[in-house]
Design an enzyme around this catalytic site. Structure first.
Site, PDB file in Angstrom:
ATOM      1  CG  ASP A  25      26.662  -7.926 -16.636  1.00 50.66           C
ATOM      2  OD1 ASP A  25      26.664  -8.809 -15.760  1.00 50.66           O
ATOM      3  OD2 ASP A  25      25.693  -7.192 -16.861  1.00 50.66           O
ATOM      4  CE  LYS A 130      24.176  -8.192 -14.084  1.00 51.30           C
ATOM      5  NZ  LYS A 130      23.535  -7.411 -15.115  1.00 51.30           N
ATOM      6  CB  CYS A 163      25.085  -3.895 -15.743  1.00 52.27           C
ATOM      7  SG  CYS A 163      23.795  -4.471 -16.862  1.00 52.27           S
TER       8      CYS A 163
END
Ligand code: C5J
Length: 228
Positions: A25, A130, A163
């Site tokens: 990310d 995701k 995450c």
């Protein structure tokens, strides 16, 4: 070849041919002003420290011909993969799907959803989109890793306690050996970053190992002669 990585809580026997470098990310939405992270009231400058270490390891890892995987958190433009609980969470003026300076917040295809230019994926490197915090939830990541015979993951990216940690826990339960990059992860909250790293390798490696990028770079270059 096996490279011995000085790590916490003890040395990690890295097999680059069976390892993937998973970069989580590193998106404009989290690292740049005007994105999702900023909409949640965070100081996004805290995340920039991870860019240099990830970039250095990425160059060496690519030079060795090893697998790199990128992930992006975000949702379909019709938000059909955004559950109501995630949408409602927080009492902020700007929510997922709203318009922002980099396009719709945390929506696939918006500029903010892109990975930052410094770490742009190279051709052929899988990019996992995701909808959740963990990279295994509702994605084909596990299929890709198993198909390539991967048993070890080097985890980097943001944020350490959200995450990265969720993915670490998912991977650990699936039997992958995980090493978290100490300086290649970052949080909006430095104390959470420190705590998340400590939790990852507590109890003699309850979830895995933690090491700085320099430890991996040194070990890889001494085995391959790849200059870094
Ligand atoms: C968050 C992430 N923090 N990538 N996402 O919401 O850690």
């Amino acid at each position: 070849m096996i490279a011995n990585i000085p790590a916490k809580p003890y040395d990690f026997a890295l097999e680059p041919a069976r390892a993937a470098f998973v970069i989580i990310d590193m998106q404009r939405d989290f690292l740049e002003p005007g994105g999702f992270g900023a909409a949640l009231g965070n100081d996004v400058s805290h995340l920039r420290s991870a860019i240099g270490p990830i970039s250095a390891l990425l160059a060496a890892w690519r030079a060795g011909g090893h697998l790199v995987i990128h992930t992006r958190e975000g949702h379909r433009p019709d938000l059909s993969d955004l559950n109501a609980a995630k949408y409602r969470r927080g009492r902020f003026a700007t929510r997922i799907g709203d318009d922002g300076p980099m396009g719709r917040i945390l929506v696939r295809g918006a500029e903010g959803h892109d990975i930052i230019a410094e770490l742009a994926p190279a051709g052929g490197e899988p990019v996992i989109d995701k909808p959740g915090k963990g990279a295994f939830y509702a994605t084909d990541l596990e299929t890709i890793l198993r198909g390539r015979g991967i048993t070890q993951l080097i985890l980097a990216g943001v944020t350490t306690e959200v995450c990265v940690h969720t993915t670490l826990r998912e991977a650990n339960d699936r039997g992958f050996e995980c090493l978290v990059l100490e300086d290649g992860t970052a949080s909006y909250f430095p104390e959470f970053h420190r705590a998340a790293l400590a939790m990852a390798c507590a109890q003699d490696g309850i979830f895995g190992w933690v090491a700085p990028s320099s430890a991996i770079l040194t070990a890889i270059s001494s085995k391959t002669g790849v200059s870094i």
